[in-house]
Structure formats: C-alpha cells, structure tokens
Design a protein around this motif. Structure first.
Motif, mmCIF file in Angstrom:
data_model
loop_
_atom_site.group_PDB
_atom_site.id
_atom_site.type_symbol
_atom_site.label_atom_id
_atom_site.label_comp_id
_atom_site.label_asym_id
_atom_site.label_seq_id
_atom_site.Cartn_x
_atom_site.Cartn_y
_atom_site.Cartn_z
ATOM 1 N N LYS A 232 26.426 43.558 16.421
ATOM 2 C CA LYS A 232 25.428 42.646 16.977
ATOM 3 C C LYS A 232 26.045 41.344 17.459
ATOM 4 O O LYS A 232 25.541 40.718 18.393
ATOM 5 C CB LYS A 232 24.367 42.343 15.915
ATOM 6 C CG LYS A 232 23.395 43.477 15.646
ATOM 7 C CD LYS A 232 22.310 43.030 14.672
ATOM 8 C CE LYS A 232 21.285 44.133 14.465
ATOM 9 N NZ LYS A 232 20.216 43.711 13.513
ATOM 10 N N THR A 233 27.139 40.941 16.823
ATOM 11 C CA THR A 233 27.684 39.606 17.058
ATOM 12 C C THR A 233 28.740 39.564 18.147
ATOM 13 O O THR A 233 28.807 38.597 18.923
ATOM 14 C CB THR A 233 28.275 39.042 15.747
ATOM 15 O OG1 THR A 233 27.277 39.073 14.718
ATOM 16 C CG2 THR A 233 28.769 37.620 15.929
ATOM 17 N N PHE A 234 29.573 40.617 18.260
ATOM 18 C CA PHE A 234 30.749 40.545 19.116
ATOM 19 C C PHE A 234 30.690 41.517 20.294
ATOM 20 O O PHE A 234 30.237 42.650 20.152
ATOM 21 C CB PHE A 234 32.009 40.797 18.285
ATOM 22 C CG PHE A 234 32.205 39.780 17.208
ATOM 23 C CD1 PHE A 234 32.720 38.523 17.498
ATOM 24 C CD2 PHE A 234 31.831 40.058 15.893
ATOM 25 C CE1 PHE A 234 32.872 37.571 16.509
ATOM 26 C CE2 PHE A 234 31.984 39.109 14.896
ATOM 27 C CZ PHE A 234 32.497 37.862 15.213
ATOM 28 N N GLY A 235 31.169 41.048 21.435
ATOM 29 C CA GLY A 235 31.217 41.874 22.637
ATOM 30 C C GLY A 235 31.015 41.024 23.868
ATOM 31 O O GLY A 235 30.809 39.807 23.794
ATOM 32 N N LYS A 236 31.073 41.636 25.005
ATOM 33 C CA LYS A 236 30.890 40.925 26.273
ATOM 34 C C LYS A 236 29.501 40.304 26.323
ATOM 35 O O LYS A 236 28.500 40.972 26.060
ATOM 36 C CB LYS A 236 31.068 41.890 27.438
ATOM 37 C CG LYS A 236 31.138 41.228 28.797
ATOM 38 C CD LYS A 236 32.455 40.498 29.021
ATOM 39 C CE LYS A 236 32.615 40.057 30.473
ATOM 40 N NZ LYS A 236 33.895 39.337 30.695
ATOM 41 N N GLY A 237 29.458 39.014 26.615
ATOM 42 C CA GLY A 237 28.183 38.319 26.672
ATOM 43 C C GLY A 237 27.651 37.915 25.310
ATOM 44 O O GLY A 237 26.591 37.294 25.221
ATOM 45 N N VAL A 506 38.312 34.056 27.191
ATOM 46 C CA VAL A 506 38.380 35.410 26.665
ATOM 47 C C VAL A 506 37.711 36.361 27.660
ATOM 48 O O VAL A 506 36.575 36.125 28.090
ATOM 49 C CB VAL A 506 37.683 35.536 25.287
ATOM 50 C CG1 VAL A 506 37.833 36.962 24.753
ATOM 51 C CG2 VAL A 506 38.252 34.545 24.294
ATOM 52 N N ASP A 507 38.447 37.404 28.027
ATOM 53 C CA ASP A 507 37.935 38.416 28.949
ATOM 54 C C ASP A 507 37.536 37.813 30.294
ATOM 55 O O ASP A 507 36.580 38.239 30.929
ATOM 56 C CB ASP A 507 36.745 39.149 28.329
ATOM 57 C CG ASP A 507 36.716 40.625 28.704
ATOM 58 O OD1 ASP A 507 37.771 41.284 28.557
ATOM 59 O OD2 ASP A 507 35.657 41.128 29.138
ATOM 60 N N GLY A 508 38.298 36.793 30.695
ATOM 61 C CA GLY A 508 38.056 36.166 31.985
ATOM 62 C C GLY A 508 36.977 35.105 31.991
ATOM 63 O O GLY A 508 36.706 34.498 33.024
#
Length: 517
Positions: A232-237, A506-508
């Motif tokens: 739920k907490t981490f990932g793109k967006g 991070v991730d652009g």
C-alpha cells in the motif's frame, strides 16, 4: 526528455568521472552529456550548483522500527540520565491504563549510567520496555516482568539471558529474553504500519535515500499485515523508495508458501537470522573472553548444529542466507556452516562483521559472500569498544579497507533506528573513523577514501541488492539521484556529515526538494 544540469555530476563509474548534464526519459537515463545540450521541448531541471550522485542506498535498515522511533520516545540525543527519566515520567502520564511504554535508543555508554529496574518502578506503574541502542538488550520494570509472569527463579533460555545482581533480577534482558517483552508489547495494525512506513520514507527521502534493505516481517505478529502495508505504501506514485526485503527465518517458509509476488519496488532477498548479540551488552560472540569481563565470551543464539539447520532450510528453497554477526566466533560459526552447505546460486550476506581476524577474511574472500556493514557504528562504539575487546582484537575491528582489498563486496548501511540513516554520516565515519564528540581517530589503517566510502552507498550497495541497473549514473540505468549542497570530494573531510541534501530523485521523479530561503 528531462535534462538535469547546472551542477557537478559524479557518475561514480570512476574516480573524478563527471558529466555536464544527464538526460532522462520516463524512469531511465538515456544520455550523458559532456556539455549542456540545447534540445527543443526538453524539461531542464536546474541543480542550482549542487552535486549529483547516484541515489544513495542503505543496505541495512529496520523500516518500521525507524518509523516508530521517529514518532515515539527516543533517547539517542540525550546526554544525562535526568533527561531520560523525565521523558519516561512525562510519557507514562499520558498513557491509558494497562498499556506499554516503549522507548528506544538508550545508550548507557553515552550516558555513563545504567538504569535499574527499581528506578523504572519509581517512575511509573505502567509496563515499561526501554531498548538499549543496539536493540539486543533492554531494561524492563517490575510491571513488565509481572505481566509475563516472570519470577526471580526464571532460567536463561537458548540465545537469551536475564541479568541478575546478587541473585536478583535487575530488569536487564538480552536477545531472546528481550524478544519476549518486545513481542508482548507489539500491537500494530496494517493501518499503523503504513503510518510508520510513510513517516520513515519521508525522512529517508530528505536524507537522500532512494532505496533501502529492510527486515520487518518477523516482528509484528502477522507478516501479512507488514507485507500488505509495504504494497500500500511503496510504488510509483506512492512513496517512491525501493525495498529489498530480508525475510526472517521465523516466517520464511510460511511467506514462501503464501506465494507473494515482488516487483522493482519490492524485491525478495535472503533469509535472515542472528548468530550472536551485540557488543554493548557483551552478547557479541568472541573466540576469547571479553577484555573487561573475562567471565564471558558472549552469547551464541544457536549451537553449530542449529545454525547449520538454518542454512539448510534456506538451501531447500534455493535461497541464500543473511546472518547477523558481530564477534569473530559468530563469524567463524557462520563460515563453517556455509562452507559445509554452499549456496546453489547467489551470494550469502554477512551482516555487520564488526570483529574479524586475518584467517576469517581469507576464508570470506574464497566464498560467494557479500557484506553489509555499518560505518556509523564506529562513531558510537569508540573508545569503549577497546575496553570490551582489548588492543589486539581492535586491529581487525570494522575492517572495511581490508575487506575491499581482498575483493569482498561490502555495502553501507545504518541499522536504523540504532544509528542515523543519514548516509553522509556513514560516509564520514568510513573516511575519518572517529566519534563526533572528539577528534580522535581509531585504526586509521582501515580508513577509506571519499570515493570508496561513497561507493558503499551507491555502486556496491546496488551490487549487494542485486540491482544491476542501479548505483551508477550511466545510460540505461534507473534515474535515481541524490543531489547535495556541497561536494564531499572537496569539503573538509571532517565536515562530510554536515553536508545537506538539496534534492532526491527516484524513478525519474523529484520526490524531495529542500525549501530554499
């Protein structure tokens, strides 16, 4: 295309290798420029004279514990026992009945004072658990002991010890004995775990971290809640922090059986367990007795046979192990086990390896192992570490230069919340090898160059993580960057830890930017 420019850009491919600008499309580096290009339609991102490095990676953090510590009672910065007692008293007054008061970061060496059970009893009737800064020992009060029905005749357990004075429990509990109280005091939900993770992630981004290695799954009653909170907490967006998950032996097989899936944000890592305790509480396991306590050589969490059984468990699933080891005897036991049962593929992780010997380093160099080390330990452990082990063993303490010279891959971590997760503190410690409250440098033959120290948190940390598209500023690599306000290569070395982060990418995506006055 995004073009990062107007700063000093160190690619970390080689010492002093720099670029004028970096081109990014989506989440990848697509071009390295020797001069700032003029490209119509490009989005130019001004570094404002800052210093860009590959995104910092910490190879050893306890994410949830760090989030809890950031929002709770912590004694890390306290210098007197009166400050500690005042915090405990005031925090207890705000608690509802029959609740636990959990405190972090108690450092008896820094305070030059060791709390007693009776002192805690005088402060509050609430159940109290005060974790020593190493998190391998704690002090509890009588209410906590009573809640677990622990009496004066309690026996020590395998890998755990109840400390006594004149035959009476003094409240200090070590390793597995401490875990009894930690387990009883934990009441986390998926929602509260998310809150802790978010709090920690925001602080880590502000420190320039773009990725971490964490181990939380075995400590909060139900690993499913922890894993769901990660998702739920981490990932793109979401919170854009890349995670390598070490999986504790206690939940390892069940976690595999549940069939969880992983991705570029959340990556499965080795099976984790402990071979010994910590130096501060004299539970780190040595081949010879402690110099300042010759009645003990430390505490083995497992017998040799039990330790080998843990290794075999991981091998049955084609997995590697990650083992905590502080003392030289603990390292020796682990090396014996992994030599006997080598990995099918991959590399085993040796965690901390704080105290070694020439024979152990030579054996490590012949094995498929990686190490994650914590340079900031040195800033807290000296000079009292010398009292613990004596001058002879201190020569192979925190021997990072020796490990690198033997071709052993080592990544830099913090063990937060035990130490600060600020990578610049670790880089400073690896270069200068001294506590921050004086200028005395220790075992300087093990000092790293600034380039080598930064590699611990970039190039080598990515290698430890087995993320081959991270750790460098290079075409095709992920667009993860840390931008500093000052140049660590030219600043006065003793001031490296004072450098501030101006931007984290991070991730652009720019996910942290320091407010400009």
């Amino acid at each position: 295309m995004k073009i990062y420019h107007n700063g000093l850009i160190y690619t970390m491919e080689a010492e002093e290798k720099t670029a004028a600008a970096v081109g990014v499309e989506e989440n990848r580096i697509v071009q390295i420029f020797e001069r700032i290009p003029e490209i119509e339609g490009a989005d130019y991102i001004d570094l404002n004279g800052g210093v860009m490095l590959p995104g910092f990676i910490d190879t050893h953090i306890h994410l949830v514990g760090t989030g809890i510590a950031l929002g709770g009672i912590d004694f890390r910065d306290d210098r007197t026992i009166d400050e500690v007692k005042d915090k405990i008293r005031k925090a207890a007054e705000e608690l509802p009945p029959d609740s636990w008061l959990i405190c972090e970061g108690y450092d008896d060496n820094q305070l030059n004072y060791k709390l007693t059970r009776q002192e805690l009893d005088a402060l509050t009737s609430h159940k109290v658990l005060v974790k020593r800064i190493c998190r391998h020992a704690a002090i509890v009060n009588s209410a906590a002991l009573d809640s677990l029905n622990i009496r004066e005749n309690v026996e020590d357990m395998e890998g755990g010890r109840f400390e006594r004075e004149a035959g009476i429990l003094n409240g200090w509990v070590h390793d597995n004995a401490m875990e009894l109280f930690v387990d009883a005091s934990v009441h986390e939900t998926e929602e509260s775990l998310c809150q802790h993770m978010e709090r920690a992630a925001d602080a880590m981004h502000a420190a320039g971290l773009t990725a971490i290695h964490t181990e939380d799954l075995g400590y909060y009653h139900d690993f499913r809640n922890v894993f769901n909170a990660y998702k739920k907490t981490f990932g793109k967006g979401k919170k854009q922090l890349r995670l390598n998950l070490l999986r504790h032996t206690s939940i390892f097989e069940e976690l595999i059986a549940e069939g969880y899936t992983y991705d570029t944000w959340i990556k499965a890592d080795s099976m984790k367990f402990y071979a010994d305790g910590a130096l501060g509480g004299r539970t780190a396991l040595f081949r010879a007795p402690y110099h300042d306590a010759p009645e003990t050589s430390g505490l083995a969490i497992y017998t040799q046979e039990e330790l080998e059984a843990e290794v075999r468990k991981a091998r049955a699933y084609g997995e590697t192990v990650a083992v905590h080891m502080i003392g030289d005897r603990a390292c020796e036991m682990v090396l014996d086990a992994i030599e006997k049962y080598p990995p099918i593929n991959g590399r085993d992780r040796l965690i901390h390896v704080s105290f070694l010997g020439e024979d152990l380093v030579k054996r490590m160099a012949q094995l498929p192992v990686i190490c994650d080390v914590q340079p900031s330990f040195l800033t807290s452990d000296f000079p009292w570490a010398i009292d613990r082990v004596g001058n002879e063993r201190i020569e192979y303490a925190y021997a990072w230069k020796t490990l690198l010279n033997h071709g052993i891959v080592i990544g830099g971590g913090s063990d937060a919340p035990i130490e600060t997760f600020n990578p610049l503190v670790g880089i400073d410690a690896a270069v200068n090898r001294r506590p921050f409250n004086d200028d005395t440098q220790y075992t300087v033959h093990e000092s790293l160059s600034v380039f080598e120290a930064i590699k611990l948190y970039t190039v080598l940390a990515a290698d430890v993580a087995e993320r081959p598209d991270n750790g460098l500023i290079k075409e095709g690599y992920l667009a993860d960057f840390t931008i500093l306000e000052d140049d660590p290569f030219t600043v006065v070395p003793l001031k490296i830890h004072q450098i501030e982060v101006s931007m984290t990418v991070v991730d652009g995506d720019v996910i942290y930017e320091k407010e400009r006055k």
